[in-house]
Design an enzyme around this catalytic site. Structure first.
Site, PDB file in Angstrom:
ATOM      1  N   ASP A  31       0.862  -1.194   0.000  1.00 38.06           N
ATOM      2  CA  ASP A  31       0.000   0.000   0.000  1.00 38.06           C
ATOM      3  C   ASP A  31       0.890   1.233   0.000  1.00 38.06           C
ATOM      4  O   ASP A  31       1.904   1.270   0.695  1.00 38.06           O
ATOM      5  CB  ASP A  31      -0.883  -0.032   1.271  1.00 38.06           C
ATOM      6  N   ASP A  51       4.475   1.415  -4.101  1.00 34.60           N
ATOM      7  CA  ASP A  51       3.569   2.020  -5.072  1.00 34.60           C
ATOM      8  C   ASP A  51       3.505   1.155  -6.324  1.00 34.60           C
ATOM      9  O   ASP A  51       4.551   0.771  -6.871  1.00 34.60           O
ATOM     10  CB  ASP A  51       4.110   3.422  -5.419  1.00 34.60           C
ATOM     11  N   TYR A 141     -13.636   6.197 -13.863  1.00 33.05           N
ATOM     12  CA  TYR A 141     -13.294   5.194 -12.847  1.00 33.05           C
ATOM     13  C   TYR A 141     -13.767   3.807 -13.295  1.00 33.05           C
ATOM     14  O   TYR A 141     -13.001   2.829 -13.287  1.00 33.05           O
ATOM     15  CB  TYR A 141     -13.936   5.593 -11.502  1.00 33.05           C
ATOM     16  N   LYS A 145     -11.848  -0.008 -14.319  1.00 30.76           N
ATOM     17  CA  LYS A 145     -12.156  -1.351 -13.791  1.00 30.76           C
ATOM     18  C   LYS A 145     -12.514  -2.304 -14.935  1.00 30.76           C
ATOM     19  O   LYS A 145     -12.210  -3.497 -14.880  1.00 30.76           O
ATOM     20  CB  LYS A 145     -13.313  -1.268 -12.791  1.00 30.76           C
ATOM     21  N   PHE A 169     -21.627  -3.510  -5.082  1.00 31.93           N
ATOM     22  CA  PHE A 169     -22.608  -2.435  -5.067  1.00 31.93           C
ATOM     23  C   PHE A 169     -22.158  -1.466  -3.957  1.00 31.93           C
ATOM     24  O   PHE A 169     -20.998  -1.125  -3.921  1.00 31.93           O
ATOM     25  CB  PHE A 169     -24.027  -3.009  -4.994  1.00 31.93           C
ATOM     26  N   ILE A 207     -29.832  15.795   0.215  1.00 32.50           N
ATOM     27  CA  ILE A 207     -30.447  14.654  -0.483  1.00 32.50           C
ATOM     28  C   ILE A 207     -30.381  14.983  -1.971  1.00 32.50           C
ATOM     29  O   ILE A 207     -31.066  15.903  -2.433  1.00 32.50           O
ATOM     30  CB  ILE A 207     -31.936  14.481  -0.070  1.00 32.50           C
TER      31      ILE A 207
HETATM   32  N1  UDP Z   1     -26.348  10.713  -1.647  1.00 30.62           N
HETATM   33  C1  UDP Z   1     -27.051  11.801  -1.160  1.00 30.62           C
HETATM   34  N2  UDP Z   1     -26.370  12.703  -0.385  1.00 30.62           N
HETATM   35  C2  UDP Z   1     -25.053  12.589  -0.097  1.00 30.62           C
HETATM   36  C3  UDP Z   1     -24.347  11.474  -0.588  1.00 30.62           C
HETATM   37  C4  UDP Z   1     -25.028  10.548  -1.369  1.00 30.62           C
HETATM   38  O1  UDP Z   1     -28.236  11.958  -1.404  1.00 30.62           O
HETATM   39  O2  UDP Z   1     -24.510  13.459   0.592  1.00 30.62           O
HETATM   40  C5  UDP Z   1     -27.055   9.716  -2.464  1.00 30.62           C
HETATM   41  C6  UDP Z   1     -26.469   9.513  -3.850  1.00 30.62           C
HETATM   42  O3  UDP Z   1     -27.055  10.408  -4.750  1.00 30.62           O
HETATM   43  C7  UDP Z   1     -26.838   8.055  -4.120  1.00 30.62           C
HETATM   44  C8  UDP Z   1     -26.837   7.405  -2.737  1.00 30.62           C
HETATM   45  O4  UDP Z   1     -26.935   8.487  -1.806  1.00 30.62           O
HETATM   46  O5  UDP Z   1     -28.135   7.965  -4.643  1.00 30.62           O
HETATM   47  C9  UDP Z   1     -25.578   6.625  -2.444  1.00 30.62           C
HETATM   48  O6  UDP Z   1     -24.469   7.453  -2.775  1.00 30.62           O
HETATM   49  P1  UDP Z   1     -22.986   7.050  -2.448  1.00 30.62           P
HETATM   50  O7  UDP Z   1     -22.131   8.200  -2.888  1.00 30.62           O
HETATM   51  O8  UDP Z   1     -22.879   6.602  -1.030  1.00 30.62           O
HETATM   52  O9  UDP Z   1     -22.707   5.771  -3.349  1.00 30.62           O
HETATM   53  P2  UDP Z   1     -22.915   5.537  -4.937  1.00 30.62           P
HETATM   54  O10 UDP Z   1     -24.266   4.919  -5.093  1.00 30.62           O
HETATM   55  O11 UDP Z   1     -22.767   6.842  -5.613  1.00 30.62           O
HETATM   56  O12 UDP Z   1     -21.827   4.581  -5.254  1.00 30.62           O
END
Ligand code: UDP
Length: 328
Positions: A31, A51, A141, A145, A169, A207
């Site tokens: 790491d 690295d 990103y 992958k 997920f 949100i």
């Molecule tokens: N989200 C949100 N507010 C935040 C961060 C995330 O509403 O401050 C929502 C984001 O739009 C997504 C869900 O929460 O629908 C999960 O987001 P996260 O970034 O944790 O993971 P992602 O699904 O993007 O990999």
């Protein structure tokens, strides 16, 4: 078995290291501590501060510590950042992966577990999402992958290196022992951000979007506990002994909306957690839920933390006991 874990000081890597050592494996963590934390290192792991962009360091490590398998976590992981600074991702993630594979192939290593992503499913035709969906990266990103998965296909064909690509997920939660947990800087993930409000470190949670085609208008995601990810990695390592490369989706199979996550965090923490309705975040899909039937059927994997309350309780336990994250 002796294994190499790149990114073993990071969030998911450190939990996999803990599970490997817990079952008696010998672990070498490689790491660069760019995003990982020294205090997340397992005391029984051998640590190489190296690295992946320096192929000589990888070679030196595998000469000194011959391993039978590699778990590869070390990469940049922020979807949003990858769209602002694509070259950081294209260069570091792809070059790092290529160097690692080059040295692994030279050393005859034939078990490789890749930390992959649901960001490969940007246009799912069916929910829950199975491995059969077309692979369309949702970001640079994700593209890196996809490159990694394709490269592993060639490694199998050319060198007989067997691999398992695990498409996660929404990884979340923390080890119930309270020693390791999630500490991203900057933090962008929903659950830690919500818990930072409960700790009084933020005023409110934004949100991102309330007009999606979902029952409450907010996005639905599949939150999978980091220890359930860890158990899948160990099953994958064992399964590769049969000489078959494979790909699995990893989620709990249950979707929760952003508002449901906030509501559960209010229940677990006892804090009102104020929210602010904000516009949609670019690139978000309304619903992302995994169909993990394949790994359950083929490897007998079963998530243990399949309810949101337990997931948030473990995360809260970590954040409450480490309000500033890791000390370093
Ligand atoms: N989200 C949100 N507010 C935040 C961060 C995330 O509403 O401050 C929502 C984001 O739009 C997504 C869900 O929460 O629908 C999960 O987001 P996260 O970034 O944790 O993971 P992602 O699904 O993007 O990999």
């Amino acid at each position: 078995m002796r294994v190499l874990v790149t990114g073993g000081a990071g969030y998911i890597g450190s939990h996999v290291v803990d599970s490997l050592i817990g079952r008696g494996d010998e672990v070498v963590v490689f790491d660069n501590l760019y995003a990982g934390h020294r205090s997340a290192l397992h005391p029984q792991a051998t640590f190489v501060h190296g690295d992946l962009l320096d192929i000589g360091q990888i070679k030196h490590t595998l000469d000194r510590y011959p391993v039978e398998g590699i778990f590869h976590f070390a990469s940049h992981i922020q979807v949003g950042e990858s769209m602002k600074n694509p070259f950081k991702y294209l260069r570091d993630n792809i070059d790092g992966m290529t160097n690692l594979l080059d040295v692994a192939a030279q050393h005859g290593i034939n078990r490789f577990i890749l930390s992959s992503t649901a960001n490969l499913y940007d246009a799912p035709q069916r929910i829950p999402i199975s491995e059969e969906e077309p692979l369309i990266p949702g970001s640079v990103y994700g593209e890196t992958k996809l490159y990694a998965e394709h490269a592993l296909g060639w490694m199998d064909r050319i060198f007989g290196m067997k691999s398992c690509c695990l498409r996660y997920f929404n990884a979340c939660g923390a080890h119930p022992n309270g020693h390791i947990g999630e500490d991203h800087r900057p933090e962008t993930h929903l659950i830690p951000l919500v818990l930072q409000v409960a700790l009084g470190q933020r005023e409110k949670v934004q949100i991102y979007g309330t007009d999606y085609e979902t029952p409450d208008g907010t996005c639905i995601r599949d939150y999978i506990h980091v220890l359930d990810l860890a158990s899948a990695h160990i099953l994958a390592l064992e399964a590769l002994a049969d000489g078959q490369s494979r790909v699995y989706n990893l989620g709990s199979g249950t979707g929760y909306s952003v508002l449901e996550v906030v509501e559960m965090a209010r229940k677990v923490t006892g804090h009102p957690i104020p929210v602010e309705m904000s516009p949609r975040r670019a690139g978000d899909l309304a619903v992302l839920v995994a169909d993990s039937a394949k790994i359950k059927r083929e490897l007998g994997w079963q998530p243990e933390y399949d309810d949101l309350q337990r997931i948030i309780e473990t995360a809260w336990n970590w954040h409450r006991s480490h309000p500033q994250g890791y000390p370093d």
